[in-house]
Design a protein around this motif. Structure first.
Motif, PDB file in Angstrom:
ATOM      1  N   ASP A 161       0.843  -1.197   0.000  1.00  0.00           N
ATOM      2  CA  ASP A 161       0.000   0.000   0.000  1.00  0.00           C
ATOM      3  C   ASP A 161       0.877   1.246   0.000  1.00  0.00           C
ATOM      4  N   THR A 162       0.486   2.256  -0.776  1.00  0.00           N
ATOM      5  CA  THR A 162       1.275   3.484  -0.884  1.00  0.00           C
ATOM      6  C   THR A 162       0.483   4.721  -0.468  1.00  0.00           C
ATOM      7  N   ALA A 163      -0.509   4.545   0.376  1.00  0.00           N
ATOM      8  CA  ALA A 163      -1.326   5.671   0.823  1.00  0.00           C
ATOM      9  C   ALA A 163      -0.526   6.601   1.735  1.00  0.00           C
ATOM     10  N   HIS A 164      -0.919   7.878   1.735  1.00  0.00           N
ATOM     11  CA  HIS A 164      -0.386   8.892   2.648  1.00  0.00           C
ATOM     12  C   HIS A 164       1.119   9.100   2.495  1.00  0.00           C
ATOM     13  N   GLY A 165       1.670   8.837   1.310  1.00  0.00           N
ATOM     14  CA  GLY A 165       3.086   9.053   1.092  1.00  0.00           C
ATOM     15  C   GLY A 165       3.980   8.014   1.721  1.00  0.00           C
ATOM     16  N   MET A 166       3.402   6.928   2.188  1.00  0.00           N
ATOM     17  CA  MET A 166       4.161   5.856   2.817  1.00  0.00           C
ATOM     18  C   MET A 166       4.155   4.616   1.922  1.00  0.00           C
ATOM     19  N   ILE A 167       4.927   3.622   2.309  1.00  0.00           N
ATOM     20  CA  ILE A 167       4.900   2.309   1.662  1.00  0.00           C
ATOM     21  C   ILE A 167       4.769   1.285   2.773  1.00  0.00           C
ATOM     22  N   LYS A 168       3.707   0.498   2.717  1.00  0.00           N
ATOM     23  CA  LYS A 168       3.478  -0.550   3.717  1.00  0.00           C
ATOM     24  C   LYS A 168       3.503  -1.900   3.006  1.00  0.00           C
ATOM     25  N   SER A 169       4.371  -2.798   3.472  1.00  0.00           N
ATOM     26  CA  SER A 169       4.507  -4.082   2.797  1.00  0.00           C
ATOM     27  C   SER A 169       5.334  -5.047   3.631  1.00  0.00           C
ATOM     28  N   ARG A 170       5.240  -6.304   3.266  1.00  0.00           N
ATOM     29  CA  ARG A 170       6.180  -7.315   3.748  1.00  0.00           C
ATOM     30  C   ARG A 170       7.519  -7.130   3.029  1.00  0.00           C
ATOM     31  N   ALA A 171       8.616  -7.471   3.672  1.00  0.00           N
ATOM     32  CA  ALA A 171       9.936  -7.629   3.037  1.00  0.00           C
ATOM     33  C   ALA A 171      10.555  -6.330   2.522  1.00  0.00           C
ATOM     34  N   LEU A 172      10.125  -5.179   3.034  1.00  0.00           N
ATOM     35  CA  LEU A 172      10.804  -3.938   2.657  1.00  0.00           C
ATOM     36  C   LEU A 172      12.285  -4.007   3.026  1.00  0.00           C
ATOM     37  N   ASP A 173      12.593  -4.775   4.048  1.00  0.00           N
ATOM     38  CA  ASP A 173      13.963  -5.142   4.398  1.00  0.00           C
ATOM     39  C   ASP A 173      14.303  -6.438   3.663  1.00  0.00           C
ATOM     40  N   ASP A 174      14.996  -6.458   2.545  1.00  0.00           N
ATOM     41  CA  ASP A 174      15.674  -5.312   1.990  1.00  0.00           C
ATOM     42  C   ASP A 174      15.323  -5.177   0.510  1.00  0.00           C
ATOM     43  N   ARG A 175      14.065  -5.476   0.154  1.00  0.00           N
ATOM     44  CA  ARG A 175      13.673  -5.319  -1.245  1.00  0.00           C
ATOM     45  C   ARG A 175      13.723  -3.847  -1.656  1.00  0.00           C
ATOM     46  N   ALA A 176      13.533  -2.929  -0.685  1.00  0.00           N
ATOM     47  CA  ALA A 176      13.674  -1.512  -1.018  1.00  0.00           C
ATOM     48  C   ALA A 176      15.106  -1.215  -1.441  1.00  0.00           C
ATOM     49  N   GLY A 177      16.079  -1.797  -0.745  1.00  0.00           N
ATOM     50  CA  GLY A 177      17.471  -1.634  -1.137  1.00  0.00           C
ATOM     51  C   GLY A 177      17.754  -2.223  -2.503  1.00  0.00           C
ATOM     52  N   CYS A 178      17.181  -3.390  -2.778  1.00  0.00           N
ATOM     53  CA  CYS A 178      17.351  -4.014  -4.098  1.00  0.00           C
ATOM     54  C   CYS A 178      16.788  -3.121  -5.195  1.00  0.00           C
ATOM     55  N   ALA A 179      15.605  -2.537  -4.958  1.00  0.00           N
ATOM     56  CA  ALA A 179      14.976  -1.672  -5.965  1.00  0.00           C
ATOM     57  C   ALA A 179      15.838  -0.448  -6.243  1.00  0.00           C
ATOM     58  N   ILE A 180      16.433   0.118  -5.210  1.00  0.00           N
ATOM     59  CA  ILE A 180      17.304   1.285  -5.388  1.00  0.00           C
ATOM     60  C   ILE A 180      18.515   0.917  -6.237  1.00  0.00           C
ATOM     61  N   LEU A 181      19.154  -0.209  -5.943  1.00  0.00           N
ATOM     62  CA  LEU A 181      20.337  -0.600  -6.700  1.00  0.00           C
ATOM     63  C   LEU A 181      19.990  -0.952  -8.150  1.00  0.00           C
ATOM     64  N   ILE A 182      18.848  -1.568  -8.372  1.00  0.00           N
ATOM     65  CA  ILE A 182      18.420  -1.872  -9.737  1.00  0.00           C
ATOM     66  C   ILE A 182      18.289  -0.581 -10.538  1.00  0.00           C
ATOM     67  N   ASP A 183      17.653   0.428  -9.936  1.00  0.00           N
ATOM     68  CA  ASP A 183      17.462   1.692 -10.652  1.00  0.00           C
ATOM     69  C   ASP A 183      18.794   2.390 -10.923  1.00  0.00           C
ATOM     70  N   LEU A 184      19.699   2.349  -9.957  1.00  0.00           N
ATOM     71  CA  LEU A 184      21.016   2.954 -10.164  1.00  0.00           C
ATOM     72  C   LEU A 184      21.779   2.256 -11.281  1.00  0.00           C
ATOM     73  N   LEU A 185      21.673   0.931 -11.337  1.00  0.00           N
ATOM     74  CA  LEU A 185      22.376   0.170 -12.364  1.00  0.00           C
ATOM     75  C   LEU A 185      21.852   0.496 -13.762  1.00  0.00           C
ATOM     76  N   LYS A 186      20.604   0.864 -13.858  1.00  0.00           N
ATOM     77  CA  LYS A 186      20.011   1.187 -15.162  1.00  0.00           C
ATOM     78  C   LYS A 186      20.454   2.555 -15.685  1.00  0.00           C
ATOM     79  N   LYS A 187      20.994   3.394 -14.803  1.00  0.00           N
ATOM     80  CA  LYS A 187      21.388   4.740 -15.207  1.00  0.00           C
ATOM     81  C   LYS A 187      22.807   4.751 -15.791  1.00  0.00           C
ATOM     82  N   PRO A 188      23.140   5.748 -16.600  1.00  0.00           N
ATOM     83  CA  PRO A 188      24.544   5.939 -16.989  1.00  0.00           C
ATOM     84  C   PRO A 188      25.366   6.250 -15.741  1.00  0.00           C
ATOM     85  N   LEU A 189      26.518   5.593 -15.605  1.00  0.00           N
ATOM     86  CA  LEU A 189      27.354   5.773 -14.425  1.00  0.00           C
ATOM     87  C   LEU A 189      28.578   6.610 -14.759  1.00  0.00           C
ATOM     88  N   LEU A 190      28.993   7.417 -13.802  1.00  0.00           N
ATOM     89  CA  LEU A 190      30.190   8.223 -13.985  1.00  0.00           C
ATOM     90  C   LEU A 190      31.447   7.362 -13.868  1.00  0.00           C
TER      91      LEU A 190
END
Length: 341
Positions: A161-190
């Protein structure tokens, strides 16, 4: 900016420690078109190297773990009820009455002796794991064995659920970290960078220990979630960190004394990018940095965490603002470290 739809897909997939295959396949599908080299290690880690516009002056590894806490079936009773053990650190107070999925999709519920049969002393205490069971509706051992077996993984069932500017879910530890790294990997890197999506963090940092040995980095950024105790009844000095106040930087935990220069560099990166940032106001817990920083001859390590309420439970909560700001901070910090600052 990390994709909430991808985060939902990662969080809704199942992958307790030692059973990360479903998560790894999602990540592989996402990163294959962008990585220059991808390797799955014997233990199950996923290592992805991507070239940047420049060769890195400091060999940097960015790390997030794929596994989540959960349970595993240990024994099937004659009446069809399942006994289980926890996988990772789960507060037993959150277990009773929770819906779960066993094995490859068998629904169940965690049960205990009915409250009207408890003594007054038992009613005041949380139920020990040894006195809990999983009920899948089977009426005999034979019926249960047709659907499940000892060793089958068990995960919580929960919403996303993403109501009220939050994210409520199972396994945010550490799927949120995985999602961040996936997005960074998709970008051009310096600069050139190595991305490690590791297994078995919750049961002893096993994946990061072997990933760091193989990768042999000079430096590492660990992307994690950390306990936020900013809730009713907790004194201000014990709240550790606050949801909505930006990513969290640790100077020390129970496994790691973090690199002091990188710790300060992370605050500098936050200031440069205009994002909020906060120090973790406790020496507690631990993460993959505990294994990485002592790999081989030592690895200079810093951790950037998302403040997360109700960690290691059926439903955790983070802020969308913190989630996106963490990526901005990590991207700049990675450039500074890989660039040799």
């Amino acid at each position: 900016m990390a994709d909430l739809a991808l985060l939902e897909r990662l969080c809704c997939a199942r992958g307790i420690s030692g059973c990360e295959e479903e998560i790894r396949e999602i990540i592989l599908e996402e990163i294959r078109p962008y990585a220059d080299c991808v390797e799955v290690t014997p233990l199950g880690n996923l290592l992805a190297f991507k070239k940047g516009a420049n060769r890195a002056k400091t060999k940097l590894m960015l790390n997030a773990h794929m596994d989540e806490v959960g349970m595993t079936v240990t024994y099937i009773e004659d009446n069809g009820l399942l006994r289980f053990a926890t996988v990772g650190g789960i507060d037993r107070r959150v277990l009773c009455g929770k819906p779960v999925t066993v094995g490859k999709g068998v629904p169940g519920v965690i049960g205990a002796k009915p409250i009207h049969l408890l003594t007054s002393e038992e009613r005041e205490k949380s139920v020990p794991v040894k006195d809990l069971y999983i009920d899948i509706g089977a009426l005999s051992r034979q019926e249960a064995e047709e659907a499940v077996s000892p060793g089958d993984p068990v995960t919580f069932d929960s919403l996303f659920d993403t109501a009220h500017g939050m994210i409520k879910s199972r396994a945010l530890d550490d799927r949120a970290g995985c999602a961040i790294l996936i997005d960074l990997l998709k970008k051009p890197l310096l600069y050139d960078m190595l991305f490690a999506f590791v297994v078995q963090e919750e049961t002893g940092l096993n994946g990061s220990k072997t990933a760091a040995y193989i990768a042999d980095p000079d430096a590492a950024i660990v992307v994690e979630s950390t306990t936020a105790a900013d809730v009713a009844g907790v004194p201000e000095d014990k709240q550790v960190c606050h949801v909505g106040s930006g990513p969290v930087l640790s100077f020390m935990d129970r496994r790691t004394i973090y690199d002091r220069a990188y710790y300060q560099m992370a605050f500098d990166a936050a200031k440069e990018t205009g994002v909020s940032c906060q120090a973790k106001q406790a020496v507690a817990g631990g993460n993959d940095a505990g294994a990485i920083h002592v790999s081989r001859g030592g690895v200079r390590t810093v951790a950037v965490s998302l403040p997360c309420r109700y960690l290691h439970s059926a439903v955790s909560l983070i802020s969308q603002k913190d989630f996106h700001e963490a990526e901005t901070l990590i991207e700049r910090l990675a450039e500074k470290i890989a660039g040799g600052e």
